[in-house]
Scaffold this active site. Structure first.
Site, PDB file in Angstrom:
ATOM      1  N   ARG A   1       0.830  -1.210   0.000  1.00 24.11           N
ATOM      2  CA  ARG A   1       0.000   0.000   0.000  1.00 24.11           C
ATOM      3  C   ARG A   1       0.862   1.256   0.000  1.00 24.11           C
ATOM      4  O   ARG A   1       0.563   2.223  -0.701  1.00 24.11           O
ATOM      5  CB  ARG A   1      -0.904  -0.024   1.231  1.00 24.11           C
ATOM      6  CG  ARG A   1      -1.914   1.113   1.280  1.00 24.11           C
ATOM      7  CD  ARG A   1      -2.944   0.858   2.351  1.00 24.11           C
ATOM      8  NE  ARG A   1      -3.939   1.909   2.412  1.00 24.11           N
ATOM      9  CZ  ARG A   1      -4.130   2.705   3.463  1.00 24.11           C
ATOM     10  NH1 ARG A   1      -3.396   2.549   4.561  1.00 24.11           N
ATOM     11  NH2 ARG A   1      -5.054   3.646   3.434  1.00 24.11           N
TER      12      ARG A   1
ATOM     13  N   HIS B   1       0.679   4.271  -2.742  1.00 28.85           N
ATOM     14  CA  HIS B   1       0.359   5.637  -2.335  1.00 28.85           C
ATOM     15  C   HIS B   1       1.501   6.593  -2.661  1.00 28.85           C
ATOM     16  O   HIS B   1       1.259   7.766  -2.965  1.00 28.85           O
ATOM     17  CB  HIS B   1       0.042   5.688  -0.838  1.00 28.85           C
ATOM     18  CG  HIS B   1      -1.333   5.206  -0.508  1.00 28.85           C
ATOM     19  ND1 HIS B   1      -2.150   5.837   0.412  1.00 28.85           N
ATOM     20  CD2 HIS B   1      -2.046   4.144  -0.961  1.00 28.85           C
ATOM     21  CE1 HIS B   1      -3.307   5.190   0.491  1.00 28.85           C
ATOM     22  NE2 HIS B   1      -3.254   4.147  -0.322  1.00 28.85           N
TER      23      HIS B   1
ATOM     24  N   ASN C   1      -3.763   8.817   3.730  1.00 25.14           N
ATOM     25  CA  ASN C   1      -2.472   8.293   4.187  1.00 25.14           C
ATOM     26  C   ASN C   1      -2.360   8.156   5.700  1.00 25.14           C
ATOM     27  O   ASN C   1      -1.336   7.682   6.194  1.00 25.14           O
ATOM     28  CB  ASN C   1      -1.337   9.186   3.684  1.00 25.14           C
ATOM     29  CG  ASN C   1      -1.116   9.058   2.194  1.00 25.14           C
ATOM     30  OD1 ASN C   1      -1.479   8.054   1.592  1.00 25.14           O
ATOM     31  ND2 ASN C   1      -0.544  10.085   1.586  1.00 25.14           N
TER      32      ASN C   1
ATOM     33  N   HIS D   1      -4.753  -6.472  -2.884  1.00 22.27           N
ATOM     34  CA  HIS D   1      -5.727  -6.693  -1.814  1.00 22.27           C
ATOM     35  C   HIS D   1      -5.779  -8.157  -1.385  1.00 22.27           C
ATOM     36  O   HIS D   1      -6.492  -8.505  -0.453  1.00 22.27           O
ATOM     37  CB  HIS D   1      -7.116  -6.236  -2.274  1.00 22.27           C
ATOM     38  CG  HIS D   1      -7.220  -4.749  -2.445  1.00 22.27           C
ATOM     39  ND1 HIS D   1      -8.265  -4.132  -3.086  1.00 22.27           N
ATOM     40  CD2 HIS D   1      -6.386  -3.748  -2.048  1.00 22.27           C
ATOM     41  CE1 HIS D   1      -8.077  -2.815  -3.084  1.00 22.27           C
ATOM     42  NE2 HIS D   1      -6.946  -2.563  -2.452  1.00 22.27           N
TER      43      HIS D   1
END
Length: 330
Positions: free
Chosen positions: A68, A72, A97, A193
């Protein structure tokens, strides 16, 4: 105090980079084995892997955290480690975040490489290498990481514009396309995921009041609705988390189980479920669910993600600490 022409030129360079939002491209390209010979006989990737391995065995959930984090970081200003910079209005402070974690892993790696080979390895490359290592440790395939990134100077919460989990498939494809990533890349990258979790607050509307209907999302399996309602009561704060891969035997393994779950209408996030339903992506999802090459294809997509808008050559810098820009030496 009057500055010399040389000092003035350096100052103007720093100002220019700041105003361009980090999108300044230098000479050179990412390459496999970029650090070979740059730290004497030391193998940089081995150093990174040893620190990451120790952290992973203490907390395997850092795999999802680092996947992740890389996503990001790369989606805002490119893969320049801007998400690591501290500050009252840095990217870390943007709402999407606030739940990002894994900074301690990157810092631990940076501390170790600085001790053994100071001023050489960028924080941006550490994110990419560390993420590759946790994917492998979580059962995914091992892919080669291209390195040679440099660290950016700009980190602003106002720049954070990440695809939301409620976006339509078409809008998500457009968001990925703006980063040079195809719709197939998007489907594979959302496969991250496979080891992720989500807070109840992110998808609670799907359980109780989907699109203000007063009913759950009709595309979600009814048994899953009942199960998730136990975990996420309607009047709760929504702070509990659930696995995005609802197969309990596979929720911590990087594999294609996630795709089989969304084909069975057991997607937790709206965008995940829509991947299996939308004609733009449903055939890709079905192929991945049936296939045996997820690990290699997921690795290829991560490599493409890691090449988004990178700084190389003389652009950017090599930070001494991942949380702060180096002080210019006048």
């Amino acid at each position: 105090m009057k500055m010399s022409p040389k000092v003035l030129a350096l100052a103007l360079t720093i100002i220019f980079v700041s105003f361009t939002g980090g999108q300044c491209y230098g000479e050179g390209e990412l390459q496999i084995g970029f650090y070979k010979g740059k730290c004497g006989f030391l193998n940089v990737e081995t150093i990174v892997a040893s620190v990451v391995r120790a952290k992973f065995f203490r907390d395997p959930t850092i795999a999802a955290a680092l996947i992740r984090m890389q996503f990001h970081d790369c989606f805002v200003n490119g893969c320049d480690a801007s998400i690591l910079l501290d500050g009252s209005s840095s990217e870390k402070t943007a709402p999407p975040n606030l739940s990002v974690r894994g900074y301690d892993v990157i810092d631990a790696v940076k501390d170790q490489v600085e001790k053994l080979c100071p001023g050489v390895v960028s924080c941006a490359d550490i994110i990419s290498m560390a993420t590759r290592d946790v994917i492998f440790l979580s059962g995914g395939g091992r892919y080669n990481v291209q390195t040679g990134r440099r660290d950016g100077f700009v980190s602003l919460a106002s720049n954070v514009d990440l695809p939301r989990p409620t976006l339509s498939v078409a809008d998500s494809i457009a968001a990925f396309a703006r980063k040079g990533l195809s719709d197939t890349d998007m489907v594979y990258l959302l496969g991250g995921h496979t080891v992720g979790v989500a807070h109840c607050s992110i998808f609670q509307d799907r359980l109780y009041n989907f699109q203000n209907t007063g009913r759950p999302d009709p595309t979600m399996d009814s048994w899953l609705v009942k199960s998730l309602r136990i975990r996420c009561p309607q009047n709760s704060t929504g702070s509990s988390v659930v696995n995005l891969d609802q197969n309990p035997l596979s929720s911590s393994i990087v594999d294609n189980s996630f795709y089989r779950q969304i084909l069975a209408h057991r997607g937790v996030l709206q965008i995940d479920q829509e991947l299996a339903l939308d004609p733009l992506t449903s055939s890709t999802v079905s192929a991945i669910a049936r296939g045996f090459d997820f690990s290699s294809r997921f690795g290829e997509a991560m490599v493409k993600l890691g090449a988004v808008e990178v700084l190389t050559g003389t652009a950017g810098e090599i930070r001494k600490s991942c949380g702060a820009i180096n002080s210019p030496k006048f």
